[in-house]
Design an enzyme around this catalytic site. Structure first.
Site, PDB file in Angstrom:
ATOM      1  N   HIS B  93       0.781  -1.227  -0.113  1.00  0.00           N
ATOM      2  CA  HIS B  93       0.095  -0.046  -0.062  1.00  0.00           C
ATOM      3  C   HIS B  93       0.771   1.168   0.036  1.00  0.00           C
ATOM      4  CE1 HIS B  93       0.025  -0.333   4.510  1.00  0.00           C
ATOM      5  NE2 HIS B  93       0.437   0.861   4.405  1.00  0.00           N
ATOM      6  N   ASP B 123       0.184  -7.987   1.291  1.00  0.00           N
ATOM      7  CA  ASP B 123       0.472  -6.387   1.448  1.00  0.00           C
ATOM      8  C   ASP B 123       1.966  -6.219   1.422  1.00  0.00           C
ATOM      9  OD1 ASP B 123       0.227  -3.780   1.671  1.00  0.00           O
ATOM     10  OD2 ASP B 123      -0.495  -3.363   3.714  1.00  0.00           O
ATOM     11  N   SER B 200       4.633   2.700   7.951  1.00  0.00           N
ATOM     12  CA  SER B 200       4.180   1.332   7.129  1.00  0.00           C
ATOM     13  C   SER B 200       5.579   1.192   6.154  1.00  0.00           C
ATOM     14  CB  SER B 200       3.239   1.726   6.284  1.00  0.00           C
ATOM     15  OG  SER B 200       2.011   1.657   6.753  1.00  0.00           O
TER      16      SER B 200
END
Lengths: 374, 271
Positions: B93, B123, B200
């Protein structure tokens, strides 16, 4: 036989001393004991500051508004160090010591650029616990950071974390450059502002100030002004009420390689003098500002000024690094600079730093009286 | 040997030993007053792991604005160096829909990155950069099977794009499953270390400096850290990334399928 007895005695004492250090009757870890010891030692030196600001409402009625912040006692004469934004525009300041005693406080000096202020209370010497100042020069990412303050006006609160980064540069609310800022993941919330950030020996390493937070509460990113900055401005704040900033009397702009190429200059990077103040330090030293307007992209800039490429023999590549260098000096200091003229050719000048005028305003700074976010 | 002499010698040895121990403890005490052992360990960990964590800035373009003439900076995240020749793992992402990926190494060097493979289900994405003349420092992979609740962890990343940041916490729980953006992520590590948007793809390391997870998601009513962060366990990274990087399996699969199809068609034509 006597030597033997004596040696036995020494051995026993050593075992006692070492044993006491390694295994202390508590069932607490070393880290916990460290936190507790620092809290008990330093917390009496952290004060709560409540400020009353008079504001006008929609119908121009005067409405008092209360604000809360924290501060550190730094001197036996009753001087308290806090943030400028805690006391800004306040008409009444009240300081509550950790033992609950309240004192009316007087504003001694403040500096919005580094967001620091000094207050004074008339309290007895024995009631004041002084927080020792450490050094913020050799801080390492990963070492412990302890914040004591008054979040949300709740009362004295201890939070711990680690130093997340050092040496970042941020811009304060009035557009001034605040460098070498300390970032920590210890929870710092509104109301913590002005309180001390301590290291594991209980010495002040910073003054907690702004939180980078989209929500208005701690997200694990808190900032503190390094204590070395505070030490630099403190004497002036106490003696004069303001910090005399060294001043060049010029607007500088970073000359990027792209810009240098577009303007067909002989240098690749440096700090370009956009304009100089008449009679200012740079003007007196013979450095010239811009003369003609040029459009580059969507911006119109004044070009034709000299470009500063070296300060005190060291190469500078942008305007901020010149400002940072000057910031570390004092009014009256002499600086040697190497400037490149617009037409080509270099010149060495010696600039005597002046004192920044009091009505100085940063680019983009809001005029006073405009409502600001606190 | 003379008895008295021996005793004397013995007692001297004892005194010497005691003095050494006492001296050692004093030195230890003095050093401990500067920085505690815990701090020394954390500083050492950060310094050894930080070069293996990179900042990722992505730009996307707005096709309605002059056909992508000006890419706009759209997002920031972090990444972990897996191989010294420039293989970086991050969250999918972070790099999804990115036109241009800029990777900033911890020493400040900026490199252009390309997504070579990605897996929506996990992911996870692999970004390749050209490390130039000096190779990157790959991270040491740990084992997320042996994680215990309460263990100290450090998160390194680039929250809100402000630059490399360290935050510390503990393992709050292991084996969590969460739903994140229409995706169910299973068997995650929950941590109390401050994790924010931009963290992230960053590293979660244990007190030995080994990678134990990749910070991926947070649970929060505000969209920022409230003390509940989630990381993909390193064992998943270990099992998924070789498949992502190894394209031979895919080629071989297609080749086999082609051969079978050819054989079928020939049989049909023959009959």
């Amino acid at each position: 036989m006597r030597t033997r007895k004596w040696s036995c005695f020494v051995f026993a004492m050593t075992v006692l001393v070492v044993g006491g250090a390694v295994n202390c009757g508590w069932s607490l870890t070393e880290d916990e004991r460290n936190n507790i010891e620092i809290y008990e030692r330093v917390a009496p030196g952290v004060v709560n500051i409540s400020s009353t600001v008079l504001e006008h409402d929609f119908f121009f009625n005067i409405v008092p508004r209360q604000g809360a912040g924290s501060g550190s006692i730094i001197d036996p004469r009753g001087y308290i160090l806090t943030n400028h934004h805690v006391i800004e525009d306040a008409t009444k300041l009240e300081v509550t010591l950790a033992n609950g005693k309240k004192y009316g406080a007087k504003l001694i000096g403040s500096d919005p650029d580094v967001d620091l202020a000094v207050l004074k209370i008339e309290a007895k010497r024995q009631e004041l616990t002084i927080i020792p100042m450490g050094s913020s020069e050799s801080l390492k990412v990963g070492q412990k950071a302890i914040a004591i303050g008054n979040p949300f006006g709740l009362g004295q609160t201890l939070t711990t974390g680690v130093i997340s980064s050092v040496g970042r540069t941020i811009r304060s609310s009035n557009g001034a450059l605040v460098d070498a800022i300390i970032q920590t993941d210890a929870s710092i919330n509104p109301g913590n502002s002005g309180g001390p950030l301590l290291d594991s020996s209980g010495k002040m390493i910073g003054i907690t100030t702004a939180i980078f937070s989209p929500t208005g509460a701690s997200v694990g990113i808190g900032f503190a002004i390094p204590v070395d900055t505070a030490k630099r401005v403190l004497t002036d704040l106490i003696e004069k009420g303001y910090y005399a900033y060294p001043w060049l009397g010029a607007t500088l702009m970073t000359l990027t390689p792209d810009l240098a190429e577009a303007l067909k200059l002989s240098v690749k990077s440096g700090a370009m003098v956009v304009e100089t103040v008449d009679g200012g330090p740079l003007d007196r030293a013979g450095v010239k500002g811009g003369r003609s307007r040029a459009q580059i992209g969507n911006n119109i800039i004044l070009v034709g000024g000299d470009i500063i490429v070296r300060v005190d023999g060291e190469a500078v590549s942008d305007a901020d690094s010149v400002i940072r260098r000057i910031r570390r000096m004092r009014v009256g200091d002499r600086v040697s600079m190497e400037v490149v003229h617009w037409e080509g050719g270099t010149k060495n000048v010696t600039v005597t730093l002046g004192e920044r005028p009091k009505d100085f305003r940063h680019r983009g700074e809001q005029p006073r009286g405009f409502p600001r976010r606190r | 040997m003379d008895e008295a002499l021996r005793q004397n010698l013995q007692s001297r040895k004892l005194i010497l030993f005691s003095l050494i121990v006492a001296f050692g403890s004093v030195i230890g005490g003095v050093q401990g007053r500067c920085l505690t052992a815990d701090e020394e360990a954390t500083i050492w960990l950060y310094e050894s792991v930080a070069p293996s964590v990179v900042n990722i800035t992505t730009s996307a373009c707005d096709p309605e604005f002059f056909f992508c003439s000006t890419p706009t900076e759209s997002g920031s995240g972090s990444g972990i160096v897996l191989k010294e020749e420039g293989i970086i793992v991050t969250n999918r992402h972070v790099v999804a829909n990115a036109e241009f990926i800029q990777v900033t190494l911890s020493d400040g060097r900026k490199k252009r990155g390309d997504v070579v493979a990605s897996s929506v289900r996990d992911d996870m994405a692999i970004v390749r950069i050209d490390p130039g003349d000096s190779p990157l420092k790959p991270i040491t992979l740990g084992n997320s099977e042996q994680l215990q609740v309460g263990e100290k962890v450090l998160a390194i990343g680039n929250p809100f794009g402000i630059g490399q940041t360290l935050s510390a916490g503990v393992v709050s729980m292991t084996g969590r499953s969460i739903r994140s953006g229409g995706l169910v992520l299973k068997d995650l590590i929950q941590t109390s270390a401050a994790i924010n948007p931009g963290n992230s793809g960053g590293a979660l390391v244990n007190s030995k400096g080994e990678l134990i997870g990749m910070n991926t998601a947070i649970l929060s009513p505000t969209g920022t850290n409230v003390g509940i962060g989630f990381a993909i366990p390193v064992n998943r990274i270990k099992s998924v990334t070789p498949g992502l990087m190894n394209r031979w399996g895919t080629w071989l699969g297609w080749l086999l399928a082609g051969l079978i199809a050819y054989w079928c068609v020939r049989r049909i034509l023959q009959t």
